[in-house]
Scaffold this motif. Structure first.
Motif, PDB file in Angstrom:
ATOM      1  N   VAL A  80       0.840  -1.209   0.000  1.00 11.68           N
ATOM      2  CA  VAL A  80       0.000   0.000   0.000  1.00 11.68           C
ATOM      3  C   VAL A  80       0.870   1.253   0.000  1.00 11.68           C
ATOM      4  O   VAL A  80       0.615   2.208  -0.750  1.00 11.68           O
ATOM      5  CB  VAL A  80      -0.978  -0.009   1.196  1.00 11.68           C
ATOM      6  N   LEU A  81       1.910   1.275   0.816  1.00 12.56           N
ATOM      7  CA  LEU A  81       2.792   2.446   0.874  1.00 12.56           C
ATOM      8  C   LEU A  81       3.553   2.652  -0.439  1.00 12.56           C
ATOM      9  O   LEU A  81       3.670   3.783  -0.915  1.00 12.56           O
ATOM     10  CB  LEU A  81       3.762   2.323   2.044  1.00 12.56           C
ATOM     11  N   VAL A  82       4.059   1.573  -1.014  1.00 10.52           N
ATOM     12  CA  VAL A  82       4.777   1.689  -2.289  1.00 10.52           C
ATOM     13  C   VAL A  82       3.828   2.144  -3.395  1.00 10.52           C
ATOM     14  O   VAL A  82       4.165   3.024  -4.198  1.00 10.52           O
ATOM     15  CB  VAL A  82       5.475   0.361  -2.660  1.00 10.52           C
ATOM     16  N   PHE A  83       2.624   1.557  -3.455  1.00  8.88           N
ATOM     17  CA  PHE A  83       1.632   1.960  -4.450  1.00  8.88           C
ATOM     18  C   PHE A  83       1.299   3.452  -4.297  1.00  8.88           C
ATOM     19  O   PHE A  83       1.287   4.196  -5.274  1.00  8.88           O
ATOM     20  CB  PHE A  83       0.357   1.120  -4.311  1.00  8.88           C
ATOM     21  N   THR A  84       1.067   3.873  -3.069  1.00 12.98           N
ATOM     22  CA  THR A  84       0.753   5.284  -2.806  1.00 12.98           C
ATOM     23  C   THR A  84       1.915   6.177  -3.234  1.00 12.98           C
ATOM     24  O   THR A  84       1.697   7.233  -3.844  1.00 12.98           O
ATOM     25  CB  THR A  84       0.437   5.487  -1.306  1.00 12.98           C
ATOM     26  N   GLY A  85       3.126   5.762  -2.928  1.00 14.32           N
ATOM     27  CA  GLY A  85       4.299   6.541  -3.330  1.00 14.32           C
ATOM     28  C   GLY A  85       4.434   6.652  -4.838  1.00 14.32           C
ATOM     29  O   GLY A  85       4.720   7.729  -5.373  1.00 14.32           O
ATOM     30  N   PHE A  86       4.224   5.548  -5.541  1.00 20.52           N
ATOM     31  CA  PHE A  86       4.317   5.580  -6.999  1.00 20.52           C
ATOM     32  C   PHE A  86       3.225   6.456  -7.612  1.00 20.52           C
ATOM     33  O   PHE A  86       3.478   7.207  -8.551  1.00 20.52           O
ATOM     34  CB  PHE A  86       4.248   4.156  -7.571  1.00 20.52           C
ATOM     35  N   VAL A  87       2.015   6.360  -7.092  1.00 18.61           N
ATOM     36  CA  VAL A  87       0.917   7.183  -7.615  1.00 18.61           C
ATOM     37  C   VAL A  87       1.193   8.657  -7.337  1.00 18.61           C
ATOM     38  O   VAL A  87       1.004   9.514  -8.195  1.00 18.61           O
ATOM     39  CB  VAL A  87      -0.446   6.735  -7.032  1.00 18.61           C
ATOM     40  N   TRP A  88       1.659   8.971  -6.132  1.00 16.36           N
ATOM     41  CA  TRP A  88       2.001  10.361  -5.795  1.00 16.36           C
ATOM     42  C   TRP A  88       3.081  10.887  -6.731  1.00 16.36           C
ATOM     43  O   TRP A  88       2.970  11.994  -7.255  1.00 16.36           O
ATOM     44  CB  TRP A  88       2.474  10.452  -4.335  1.00 16.36           C
ATOM     45  N   ALA A  89       4.126  10.072  -6.947  1.00 14.20           N
ATOM     46  CA  ALA A  89       5.215  10.490  -7.830  1.00 14.20           C
ATOM     47  C   ALA A  89       4.716  10.696  -9.255  1.00 14.20           C
ATOM     48  O   ALA A  89       5.131  11.648  -9.936  1.00 14.20           O
ATOM     49  CB  ALA A  89       6.343   9.460  -7.798  1.00 14.20           C
ATOM     50  N   SER A  90       3.815   9.846  -9.699  1.00  8.61           N
ATOM     51  CA  SER A  90       3.325   9.980 -11.075  1.00  8.61           C
ATOM     52  C   SER A  90       2.443  11.213 -11.251  1.00  8.61           C
ATOM     53  O   SER A  90       2.326  11.739 -12.354  1.00  8.61           O
ATOM     54  CB  SER A  90       2.572   8.728 -11.508  1.00  8.61           C
ATOM     55  N   HIS A  91       1.826  11.677 -10.179  1.00  8.72           N
ATOM     56  CA  HIS A  91       1.024  12.895 -10.269  1.00  8.72           C
ATOM     57  C   HIS A  91       1.865  14.154 -10.130  1.00  8.72           C
ATOM     58  O   HIS A  91       1.434  15.232 -10.530  1.00  8.72           O
ATOM     59  CB  HIS A  91      -0.086  12.895  -9.208  1.00  8.72           C
ATOM     60  N   ASN A  92       3.061  14.021  -9.580  1.00  7.96           N
ATOM     61  CA  ASN A  92       3.908  15.184  -9.342  1.00  7.96           C
ATOM     62  C   ASN A  92       5.122  15.269 -10.249  1.00  7.96           C
ATOM     63  O   ASN A  92       5.777  16.307 -10.293  1.00  7.96           O
ATOM     64  CB  ASN A  92       4.358  15.210  -7.872  1.00  7.96           C
ATOM     65  N   LYS A  93       5.457  14.215 -10.938  1.00  9.00           N
ATOM     66  CA  LYS A  93       6.606  14.198 -11.849  1.00  9.00           C
ATOM     67  C   LYS A  93       6.128  13.827 -13.247  1.00  9.00           C
ATOM     68  O   LYS A  93       5.628  12.731 -13.464  1.00  9.00           O
ATOM     69  CB  LYS A  93       7.667  13.185 -11.375  1.00  9.00           C
ATOM     70  N   GLU A  94       6.290  14.742 -14.173  1.00 14.67           N
ATOM     71  CA  GLU A  94       5.783  14.543 -15.532  1.00 14.67           C
ATOM     72  C   GLU A  94       6.424  13.338 -16.212  1.00 14.67           C
ATOM     73  O   GLU A  94       5.758  12.589 -16.930  1.00 14.67           O
ATOM     74  CB  GLU A  94       6.009  15.809 -16.368  1.00 14.67           C
ATOM     75  N   PHE A  95       7.726  13.125 -15.985  1.00 14.46           N
ATOM     76  CA  PHE A  95       8.412  11.987 -16.592  1.00 14.46           C
ATOM     77  C   PHE A  95       7.772  10.667 -16.154  1.00 14.46           C
ATOM     78  O   PHE A  95       7.518   9.785 -16.970  1.00 14.46           O
ATOM     79  CB  PHE A  95       9.905  12.003 -16.216  1.00 14.46           C
ATOM     80  N   ILE A  96       7.501  10.537 -14.868  1.00 21.51           N
ATOM     81  CA  ILE A  96       6.905   9.301 -14.343  1.00 21.51           C
ATOM     82  C   ILE A  96       5.480   9.151 -14.851  1.00 21.51           C
ATOM     83  O   ILE A  96       5.039   8.051 -15.187  1.00 21.51           O
ATOM     84  CB  ILE A  96       6.965   9.278 -12.802  1.00 21.51           C
ATOM     85  N   ARG A  97       4.764  10.254 -14.952  1.00 21.31           N
ATOM     86  CA  ARG A  97       3.390  10.212 -15.472  1.00 21.31           C
ATOM     87  C   ARG A  97       3.363   9.702 -16.913  1.00 21.31           C
ATOM     88  O   ARG A  97       2.558   8.845 -17.268  1.00 21.31           O
ATOM     89  CB  ARG A  97       2.759  11.594 -15.377  1.00 21.31           C
ATOM     90  N   LYS A  98       4.266  10.224 -17.744  1.00 19.04           N
ATOM     91  CA  LYS A  98       4.335   9.772 -19.139  1.00 19.04           C
ATOM     92  C   LYS A  98       4.731   8.301 -19.216  1.00 19.04           C
ATOM     93  O   LYS A  98       4.188   7.544 -20.015  1.00 19.04           O
ATOM     94  CB  LYS A  98       5.333  10.627 -19.921  1.00 19.04           C
ATOM     95  N   PHE A  99       5.695   7.911 -18.374  1.00 20.62           N
ATOM     96  CA  PHE A  99       6.137   6.515 -18.350  1.00 20.62           C
ATOM     97  C   PHE A  99       4.987   5.603 -17.967  1.00 20.62           C
ATOM     98  O   PHE A  99       4.775   4.556 -18.582  1.00 20.62           O
ATOM     99  CB  PHE A  99       7.310   6.361 -17.364  1.00 20.62           C
ATOM    100  N   LYS A 100       4.219   5.984 -16.941  1.00 16.49           N
ATOM    101  CA  LYS A 100       3.083   5.178 -16.480  1.00 16.49           C
ATOM    102  C   LYS A 100       2.036   5.039 -17.584  1.00 16.49           C
ATOM    103  O   LYS A 100       1.456   3.981 -17.777  1.00 16.49           O
ATOM    104  CB  LYS A 100       2.457   5.818 -15.237  1.00 16.49           C
ATOM    105  N   LYS A 101       1.788   6.122 -18.300  1.00 17.84           N
ATOM    106  CA  LYS A 101       0.786   6.108 -19.369  1.00 17.84           C
ATOM    107  C   LYS A 101       1.251   5.266 -20.553  1.00 17.84           C
ATOM    108  O   LYS A 101       0.465   4.547 -21.156  1.00 17.84           O
ATOM    109  CB  LYS A 101       0.515   7.555 -19.814  1.00 17.84           C
ATOM    110  N   GLN A 102       2.551   5.348 -20.859  1.00 14.57           N
ATOM    111  CA  GLN A 102       3.086   4.654 -22.020  1.00 14.57           C
ATOM    112  C   GLN A 102       3.367   3.174 -21.746  1.00 14.57           C
ATOM    113  O   GLN A 102       3.200   2.329 -22.621  1.00 14.57           O
ATOM    114  CB  GLN A 102       4.366   5.347 -22.480  1.00 14.57           C
ATOM    115  N   TYR A 103       3.799   2.852 -20.533  1.00 10.38           N
ATOM    116  CA  TYR A 103       4.164   1.477 -20.172  1.00 10.38           C
ATOM    117  C   TYR A 103       3.454   1.065 -18.884  1.00 10.38           C
ATOM    118  O   TYR A 103       4.091   0.914 -17.835  1.00 10.38           O
ATOM    119  CB  TYR A 103       5.677   1.355 -19.988  1.00 10.38           C
TER     120      TYR A 103
END
Length: 188
Positions: A74-97
Motif C-alpha cells: 500500500v505504501l509503495v503503491f501510494t508513493g508511486f501514484v504520488w510520484a506519477s502525479h507530481n513528476k511529468e516523466f513518471i506520469r508519461k512513463f506510467k501512461k506509455q508502459y
C-alpha cells in the motif's frame, strides 16, 4: 459521487466453459489492455473474493508477515501514484508502459519486504492473487453486458473500487476516454 460495490457475477459467468476464454492478441497491446481493464471492472467483486480467500489462507499461516507485506505494498503503491502525479516523466512513463509501472511497484515492494524476511508471504499472499486476476482478465472474452457496464463506469455514471484504482493507474479503455473527457468538460 458515491463509491458503489459492483455486484458479484455468477461463478458460471466468471469461470464458464473453455469457449469463453482465448489467448489475447499479443501484437495488439491496446486491444489486450482494453480486455484486461474491461474484465477487471466487470469481475472486480469476484476477483476480490478470490484474493480474500488466498490472503486469508496466507494470513492465517503467517499473520504478522501478511500485515507487513500488505502495508508495504500500500505504501509503495501510494508513493508511486504520488510520484506519477507530481513528476511529468513518471506520469508519461506510467501512461506509455502501464504493465512496467505495475511491475515496478511489485518489484519495489518485493525488495523492501525482502529486508524483513517475508518474501514467501509476499509471493503467495500478494503477488499470487494479482497474477490470478491478470491471467483471468487477459484470457476471459468480454460479453455485451460486460462492455455496457464498463462504459457506465468510465463515463462516470457510477464509481467502483476497481475503477478508482484503475483511474489512479490511468488505465481506462482507450475508445471511451475521449467521451469521458468531453463529459468532464461539459460538467465544468
Amino acid at each position: 459521487m458515491d463509491v458503489q460495490v459492483a455486484p458479484r457475477r455468477s461463478w458460471d459467468d466468471f469461470i464458464p466453459g473453455h469457449d469463453r476464454f482465448a489467448v489475447p492478441d499479443f501484437k495488439d497491446i491496446s486491444k489486450w489492455n482494453n480486455r484486461v481493464v474491461s474484465n477487471l471492472l466487470y469481475y472486480q467483486t469476484n476477483y476480490l473474493m478470490v484474493a480474500a480467500v488466498v490472503i486469508s489462507i496466507v494470513g492465517f499461516i503467517s499473520p504478522l508477515n501478511m500485515i507487513l507485506g500488505g502495508a508495504v505494498v500500500v505504501l509503495v503503491f501510494t508513493g508511486f501514484v504520488w510520484a506519477s502525479h507530481n513528476k511529468e516523466f513518471i506520469r508519461k512513463f506510467k501512461k506509455q508502459y502501464p504493465a512496467t509501472f505495475v511491475i515496478a511497484i511489485i518489484l519495489s515492494s518485493y525488495f523492501l519486504i525482502s529486508f524483513f524476511g517475508g518474501v514467501m508471504v509476499f509471493m503467495f499472499g500478494i503477488t499470487f492473487p494479482l497474477l490470478l486476476m491478470f491471467i483471468h482478465a487477459s484470457l476471459r472474452l468480454r460479453n455485451i453486458k460486460n462492455k455496457l457496464e464498463n462504459k457506465m463506469e468510465v463515463i462516470g455514471l457510477k464509481k467502483t473500487p476497481m475503477g478508482i484504482v484503475l483511474d489512479l493507474l490511468e488505465q481506462q479503455e482507450e475508445g471511451i476516454n475521449k467521451l469521458a473527457d468531453y463529459i468532464a468538460k461539459a460538467k465544468e
